[in-house]
Design an enzyme around this catalytic site. Structure first.
Site, PDB file in Angstrom:
ATOM      1  N   PRO A  44     -11.020  -7.119   6.479  1.00  0.00           N
ATOM      2  CG  PRO A  44      -9.780  -5.172   6.054  1.00  0.00           C
ATOM      3  CD  PRO A  44     -10.241  -6.069   7.162  1.00  0.00           C
ATOM      4  CG  MET A  45      -9.614 -11.037   3.966  1.00  0.00           C
ATOM      5  SD  MET A  45      -9.733 -12.766   4.443  1.00  0.00           S
ATOM      6  CE  MET A  45     -11.371 -12.811   5.150  1.00  0.00           C
ATOM      7  CB  ALA A  46      -9.182  -7.570  -2.043  1.00  0.00           C
ATOM      8  CB  CYS A  97      -2.713  -2.624   0.907  1.00  0.00           C
ATOM      9  SG  CYS A  97      -2.670  -3.592  -0.603  1.00  0.00           S
ATOM     10  CE  LYS A 114      -6.532  -5.396   8.505  1.00  0.00           C
ATOM     11  NZ  LYS A 114      -5.702  -5.735   7.362  1.00  0.00           N
ATOM     12  N   GLY A 120      -3.861 -11.215  12.972  1.00  0.00           N
ATOM     13  CA  GLY A 120      -2.760 -12.009  12.432  1.00  0.00           C
ATOM     14  C   GLY A 120      -2.710 -13.410  12.999  1.00  0.00           C
TER      15      GLY A 120
HETATM   16  C1  LIG Z   1      -7.359 -12.618   0.063  1.00  0.00           C
HETATM   17  C2  LIG Z   1      -6.999 -11.528   1.023  1.00  0.00           C
HETATM   18  C3  LIG Z   1      -7.369 -10.229   0.749  1.00  0.00           C
HETATM   19  C4  LIG Z   1      -7.051  -9.197   1.637  1.00  0.00           C
HETATM   20  N1  LIG Z   1      -7.473  -7.927   1.372  1.00  0.00           N
HETATM   21  C5  LIG Z   1      -7.240  -6.951   2.287  1.00  0.00           C
HETATM   22  C6  LIG Z   1      -7.781  -5.648   2.103  1.00  0.00           C
HETATM   23  O1  LIG Z   1      -8.495  -5.355   1.134  1.00  0.00           O
HETATM   24  N2  LIG Z   1      -7.474  -4.700   3.058  1.00  0.00           N
HETATM   25  C7  LIG Z   1      -6.708  -4.995   4.163  1.00  0.00           C
HETATM   26  O2  LIG Z   1      -6.480  -4.124   5.002  1.00  0.00           O
HETATM   27  N3  LIG Z   1      -6.215  -6.224   4.356  1.00  0.00           N
HETATM   28  C8  LIG Z   1      -6.479  -7.199   3.462  1.00  0.00           C
HETATM   29  N4  LIG Z   1      -6.023  -8.455   3.710  1.00  0.00           N
HETATM   30  C9  LIG Z   1      -5.319  -8.736   4.981  1.00  0.00           C
HETATM   31  C10 LIG Z   1      -6.312  -9.178   6.057  1.00  0.00           C
HETATM   32  O3  LIG Z   1      -7.237  -8.166   6.356  1.00  0.00           O
HETATM   33  C11 LIG Z   1      -5.552  -9.566   7.361  1.00  0.00           C
HETATM   34  O4  LIG Z   1      -4.881  -8.439   7.847  1.00  0.00           O
HETATM   35  C12 LIG Z   1      -4.547 -10.695   7.135  1.00  0.00           C
HETATM   36  O5  LIG Z   1      -5.104 -11.729   6.351  1.00  0.00           O
HETATM   37  C13 LIG Z   1      -4.064 -11.278   8.485  1.00  0.00           C
HETATM   38  O6  LIG Z   1      -5.123 -11.812   9.216  1.00  0.00           O
HETATM   39  P1  LIG Z   1      -5.409 -13.418   9.259  1.00  0.00           P
HETATM   40  O7  LIG Z   1      -4.149 -14.070   9.689  1.00  0.00           O
HETATM   41  O8  LIG Z   1      -6.534 -13.562  10.246  1.00  0.00           O
HETATM   42  O9  LIG Z   1      -5.792 -13.811   7.861  1.00  0.00           O
HETATM   43  C14 LIG Z   1      -6.324  -9.485   2.825  1.00  0.00           C
HETATM   44  C15 LIG Z   1      -5.962 -10.801   3.091  1.00  0.00           C
HETATM   45  C16 LIG Z   1      -6.289 -11.826   2.217  1.00  0.00           C
HETATM   46  C17 LIG Z   1      -5.903 -13.242   2.556  1.00  0.00           C
END
Ligand SMILES: Cc1cc2nc3c(=O)[nH]c(=O)nc-3n(C[C@H](O)[C@H](O)[C@H](O)COP(=O)(O)O)c2cc1C
Length: 332
Positions: free
Chosen positions: A23-25, A110, A149, A212
């Protein structure tokens, strides 16, 4: 499928690959999720987080549900909700399931002060009792699988992921995702996957999704092998590279890497992404364009050493300007 690439089962639902879109806002809207799915290899995709509190109020409900712009053609998705009140969270879960969520994910990671200070998101890592009450209420409220999560813990002195995972398992969650950083880290420092291994060992009865810093098929394989997790969730590395799931699936299945898409191919996908978003978003055009700019910058459409595409993208104001910019690149 290769030995490390097994289907992912959540309750009665199964995904062919154990590769999840995080999930990424501001990013994981319908258009982007669909583009990732069409590129192949993706298992479960998750919406961006939705506020349980906002869903309580008629005036903000429709705008909030706009964040969850699910359409049947993309297949089943998870919707992530956040909040600190068990009854509010249960009610939010019912509402997003009614709107089409196939899985409800509870945000416990979050760290943004606005969220965590009110006791929701990563704030729940500091209040395991409340975390359990919320999970229990959500699991009881809906028939679909519920996932949680988490992060490794609030800070280096309080690794609560194992404790919360035990509670989550007792509440009947279908999976636990561990973003292997502490809440206070935000996105800084490297993820420490040992937190994932510990949770895998602590709750063998529940599938654990590792998250991660996975940016390549090699990382994904290493996370699956080293931690024993049931699935790998990819976030930032999918931005501007929705084909990463295809690359990971292919390499883990065959042992051979897929080449990086050429610039024209990348531009075609970026164009598709933009067209889909403009055709399906419920946001006003101005806001949609603003969001799209940030999303499209990740496709890195400039030639090496140049920045003209980037410079033009950040100035785009209308859908017409955006199409005029991307279309020629996609036809090279
Ligand atoms: C722009 C952005 C928005 C995010 N929004 C959320 C979110 O809405 N909910 C959530 O649980 N994690 C959110 N995350 C965290 C990601 O889901 C993820 O846990 C984190 O980026 C680590 O994974 P990665 O290294 O593959 O990016 C967000 C991360 C980014 C970069």
């Amino acid at each position: 499928m290769g030995p490390v690439l097994r289907p992912l089962r959540l309750g009665a639902l199964t995904w062919k690959t154990p590769l999840l879109l995080a999930p990424m806002a501001g990013h994981t809207n319908h258009a982007f999720r669909l583009v990732c799915r069409e590129q192949g290899g993706l298992g479960l995709a998750c919406s961006e987080l939705v506020s349980a509190r906002a869903l309580q109020f008629l005036s903000s409900r429709s705008r909030t549900l706009d964040l969850f712009d699910w359409r049947p053609e993309e297949g089943p998705v998870a919707v992530q909700i956040f909040g600190a009140e068990p009854e509010e969270m249960a009610d939010a879960a019912r509402k997003v399931v009614q709107a089409g969520a196939a899985v409800v994910d509870v945000n416990m990671g979050c760290w943004v002060p606005k969220v965590a200070r009110q006791g929701s998101g990563a704030g729940l890592l500091r209040d395991p009792e409340r975390a359990a009450e919320i999970l229990q209420a959500v699991v009881e409220a809906v028939e679909v699988p519920v996932t949680a999560k988490l992060r490794s813990g609030w800070d280096a002195g309080s690794d609560s992921a194992v404790e919360i995972a035990h509670l989550a398992a007792a509440c009947g969650v279908a999976a636990v995702t561990v973003h292997a950083r502490h809440a206070v880290q935000g996105f800084s420092g490297a993820a420490d996957w040992r937190a994932i291994t510990e949770v895998v060992r602590a709750v063998p009865e529940v599938p654990v999704i590792g998250n991660g810093d996975v940016t390549s098929p090699t990382d994904a394989r290493r996370m699956l092998v080293e931690t024993g997790c049931a699935g790998v969730m990819i976030g930032r590395a999918a931005l501007g590279s929705p084909w990463i799931f295809r690359q990971v699936e292919h390499e883990l299945r065959t042992g051979d890497p897929l080449p990086e898409p050429e610039r024209t191919e990348r531009a075609k996908v970026a164009l598709q992404h933009a067209q889909r978003l403009l055709a399906t978003t419920r946001m006003p055009a101005k806001r949609a364009i603003r969001e799209l700019r940030g999303q499209l910058l990740h496709y890195a459409l400039d030639l090496p050493g140049q920045t003209c595409m980037r410079d033009a993208l950040v100035r785009v104001d209308t859908p017409e300007e955006l199409m005029a910019l991307l279309t020629p690149l996609a036809q090279d």
